[in-house]
Design a protein around this motif. Structure first.
Motif, PDB file in Angstrom:
ATOM      1  N   TRP A  84       0.582   3.357  11.705  1.00 59.31           N
ATOM      2  CA  TRP A  84       1.664   2.759  10.931  1.00 59.31           C
ATOM      3  C   TRP A  84       2.661   2.048  11.849  1.00 59.31           C
ATOM      4  O   TRP A  84       3.132   0.942  11.548  1.00 59.31           O
ATOM      5  CB  TRP A  84       2.371   3.836  10.113  1.00 59.31           C
ATOM      6  N   GLU A 156      -3.384  -3.301   9.770  1.00 66.69           N
ATOM      7  CA  GLU A 156      -3.514  -2.626   8.486  1.00 66.69           C
ATOM      8  C   GLU A 156      -4.930  -2.097   8.301  1.00 66.69           C
ATOM      9  O   GLU A 156      -5.139  -0.980   7.808  1.00 66.69           O
ATOM     10  CB  GLU A 156      -3.145  -3.573   7.354  1.00 66.69           C
ATOM     11  N   HIS A 160      -6.396   1.881   7.807  1.00 66.80           N
ATOM     12  CA  HIS A 160      -7.394   2.350   6.845  1.00 66.80           C
ATOM     13  C   HIS A 160      -8.569   3.009   7.559  1.00 66.80           C
ATOM     14  O   HIS A 160      -9.093   4.033   7.104  1.00 66.80           O
ATOM     15  CB  HIS A 160      -7.887   1.185   5.989  1.00 66.80           C
ATOM     16  N   ARG A 163      -7.594   6.412   8.633  1.00 63.86           N
ATOM     17  CA  ARG A 163      -7.520   7.330   7.495  1.00 63.86           C
ATOM     18  C   ARG A 163      -8.917   7.793   7.082  1.00 63.86           C
ATOM     19  O   ARG A 163      -9.135   8.981   6.800  1.00 63.86           O
ATOM     20  CB  ARG A 163      -6.827   6.630   6.334  1.00 63.86           C
ATOM     21  N   ALA A 460      -3.976  -1.936  -0.056  1.00 63.52           N
ATOM     22  CA  ALA A 460      -2.629  -1.782   0.480  1.00 63.52           C
ATOM     23  C   ALA A 460      -2.535  -0.560   1.384  1.00 63.52           C
ATOM     24  O   ALA A 460      -3.294   0.397   1.240  1.00 63.52           O
ATOM     25  CB  ALA A 460      -1.619  -1.659  -0.660  1.00 63.52           C
ATOM     26  N   VAL A 461      -1.595  -0.619   2.311  1.00 63.76           N
ATOM     27  CA  VAL A 461      -1.286   0.527   3.159  1.00 63.76           C
ATOM     28  C   VAL A 461      -0.255   1.356   2.422  1.00 63.76           C
ATOM     29  O   VAL A 461       0.922   1.003   2.353  1.00 63.76           O
ATOM     30  CB  VAL A 461      -0.744   0.081   4.527  1.00 63.76           C
ATOM     31  N   THR A 462      -0.687   2.462   1.836  1.00 57.63           N
ATOM     32  CA  THR A 462       0.195   3.275   1.001  1.00 57.63           C
ATOM     33  C   THR A 462       0.641   4.501   1.774  1.00 57.63           C
ATOM     34  O   THR A 462       0.134   5.601   1.601  1.00 57.63           O
ATOM     35  CB  THR A 462      -0.516   3.711  -0.281  1.00 57.63           C
ATOM     36  N   THR A 463       1.570   4.311   2.665  1.00 59.09           N
ATOM     37  CA  THR A 463       2.071   5.419   3.470  1.00 59.09           C
ATOM     38  C   THR A 463       3.453   5.082   3.980  1.00 59.09           C
ATOM     39  O   THR A 463       3.851   3.932   4.018  1.00 59.09           O
ATOM     40  CB  THR A 463       1.138   5.682   4.674  1.00 59.09           C
ATOM     41  N   ASN A 464       4.183   6.109   4.357  1.00 58.65           N
ATOM     42  CA  ASN A 464       5.465   5.855   5.007  1.00 58.65           C
ATOM     43  C   ASN A 464       5.315   5.996   6.511  1.00 58.65           C
ATOM     44  O   ASN A 464       4.208   6.219   7.020  1.00 58.65           O
ATOM     45  CB  ASN A 464       6.547   6.796   4.464  1.00 58.65           C
ATOM     46  N   GLN A 469       1.543  10.297   2.184  1.00 57.89           N
ATOM     47  CA  GLN A 469       1.326   9.493   0.991  1.00 57.89           C
ATOM     48  C   GLN A 469       2.532   9.596   0.069  1.00 57.89           C
ATOM     49  O   GLN A 469       3.113  10.672  -0.078  1.00 57.89           O
ATOM     50  CB  GLN A 469       0.073   9.965   0.254  1.00 57.89           C
ATOM     51  N   PRO A 470       2.931   8.477  -0.580  1.00 59.53           N
ATOM     52  CA  PRO A 470       4.092   8.526  -1.447  1.00 59.53           C
ATOM     53  C   PRO A 470       3.780   9.267  -2.736  1.00 59.53           C
ATOM     54  O   PRO A 470       2.629   9.399  -3.103  1.00 59.53           O
ATOM     55  CB  PRO A 470       4.388   7.048  -1.725  1.00 59.53           C
TER      56      PRO A 470
END
Length: 470
Positions: A84, A156, A160, A163, A460-464, A469-470
């Motif tokens: 990230w 990005e 992934h 992950r 999409a990159v769905t992380t903070n 994960q949000p």
């Protein structure tokens, strides 16, 4: 109110040059290379009526502990946090690069007091505005922005890929731990059986019903079985340490989570594999990252070539002396071109071309490696599945043979040596059966990873920033 003519003149000049030069950017036009792959897979693809897609595949395990472990690993993974951070760094670089195509404006203000002997002290106040803009005549800034944008997409894709790899590693370690527990139970049962055999044999030796050599053999078998059981428990402990490392959770919490579920090796649903290799390769985030790096290298060739040509800049300034109501301004273009640099700019073009060649070779190598990973996973899965069926049958038959031999030994019609041979054969067959059951699930996980782990282009990159994960 005073209005200086500079801003209007500067705006008009900027607008005219922008319109005239908007389409001018030298350098190669990038086109993504088509992966050179065969028309079909040469390894046998898994065929099953219950095949499912890669999306939400982990849920098909029906194992709450595994799902929780993967969630914990993703929420606190330093690897994902680093990935990230790399994305954030690439985005910042892109913003900085794009800023180079925009005018820069600097404001200034000052006040001074001064005087000479015999005169009154005076105060002078002034305010100024400086503006400059390097016109992107040959697209150097635009090409650098293209490269920076491609690298954002590459980072990005790296996130992934990290992950997918993390989930696969957690799942494989968890499956190994479950299988290790079953093997440890098998060794403990065998150890208990061997201990009973040794005690019975010792009694028979003391009574003179059997030779002392049988007692020595029984004690040796007991020591060997005890050593094997200790080693197996150690292997399970090491796998548990690996789960602690991957999830970031304490051992008691992991053990409590696993205790709530089944101790059996989880069985996933079978994956569906696209018959066209090129389609599968488009599902791999690591290949997407390599392709975006290739695009960035291509854009950097244009940026290096643009440096060979003249550069044009516009600059202007307004200074207002507040005490004297005096305003001065200046505006004008400046054209510069390197006449002699010892070949540095030409060398930069050569270096950019070499970087592109290297990136292209890296992409092609990545495609080959991806095809090999999928083919290997398919071959291993097909082989393991066939062997697992035979191994399960062998384990059942060897267990029947051992039970019969043990009954004959207790009746006095079989020797202790025959009993121990039968015991070792049964144990070996059971170990092979359990190992292949675990290997089969591990091969499904390897295939899942080789197929891209459910990633699709544009995901999409769905992380903070902490990886959660949000």
């Amino acid at each position: 109110m005073y209005k200086a003519p500079l801003p209007r003149a500067l705006s008009a000049a900027c607008a005219a040059l922008t319109l005239a030069l908007a389409g001018c950017a030298i350098g190669p036009t990038y086109r993504a290379p088509a992966p050179a792959t065969a028309a079909t897979w040469h390894a046998p693809a898994p065929h099953d009526g219950n095949a499912v897609s890669l999306q939400d595949w982990w849920a098909q395990f029906n194992d709450a502990a595994l799902t929780q472990f993967i969630a914990w690993a993703e929420a606190g993974s330093p690897t994902l946090t680093q990935a990230w951070a790399s994305i954030e760094k690439a985005r910042a670089t892109l913003t900085t690069t794009r800023a180079g195509a925009l005018p820069s404006v600097t404001a200034s203000a000052g006040a001074t007091r001064g005087g000479t002997t015999g005169t009154a002290t005076t105060t002078t106040r002034s305010a100024g505005l400086d503006a400059s803009w390097e016109v992107d005549l040959f697209g150097r800034v635009r090409r650098n922005a293209e490269a920076a944008s491609a690298r954002v997409e590459a980072r990005e894709a790296d996130w992934h890929d990290a992950r997918v790899s993390l989930a696969a590693e957690v799942a494989d370690t968890y499956v190994q731990y479950r299988a290790c527990g079953l093997l440890a139970d098998a060794y403990e049962r065998e150890l208990d059986s061997v201990a009973k055999t040794e005690a019975t044999t010792a009694t028979m030796v003391q009574a003179g019903f059997t030779a002392p050599s049988d007692g020595a053999l029984a004690r040796a078998s007991l020591a060997s079985s005890r050593s094997t059981a200790i080693n197996q428990r150690a292997q399970c402990a090491l796998l548990l340490k690996s789960l602690v490392y991957l999830t970031g959770r304490d051992e008691p919490e992991l053990l409590a989570t696993m205790a709530a579920g089944s101790t059996a090796v989880p069985q996933p649903a079978h994956l569906s594999v696209d018959s066209v290799p090129a389609q599968v390769l488009r599902q791999r985030p690591d290949l997407a990252s390599l392709e975006r790096e290739l695009a960035a290298s291509s854009a950097e060739i244009g940026a290096a070539q643009a440096d060979l040509y003249p550069s044009l800049s516009l600059s202007g300034a307004i200074t207002r002396s507040l005490g004297q109501s005096l305003t001065t301004w200046s505006f004008g273009p400046a054209l510069s071109m390197s006449l002699f640099d010892g070949g540095a700019r030409r060398a930069a073009v050569d270096s950019a071309n070499a970087s592109y060649t290297s990136a292209l070779a890296g992409y092609q190598q990545g495609v080959r490696a991806a095809v090999r990973e999928v083919e290997n996973a398919l071959v291993n899965l097909d082989s393991t599945r066939q062997r697992a069926t035979e191994a399960h049958q062998a384990a059942e038959e060897y267990r029947r043979y051992f039970n019969a031999t043990e009954a004959n030994w207790r009746a006095g019609t079989a020797s202790l040596l025959s009993l121990e041979d039968a015991r070792r054969s049964a144990l070996s067959a059971e170990i092979t059966d359990l190992t292949l059951a675990q290997s089969q699930v591990s091969d499904w996980i390897a295939l899942y990873k080789a197929l891209g782990g459910g990633w699709t282009p544009g995901a999409a990159v769905t992380t903070n920033k902490n990886g959660a994960q949000p």
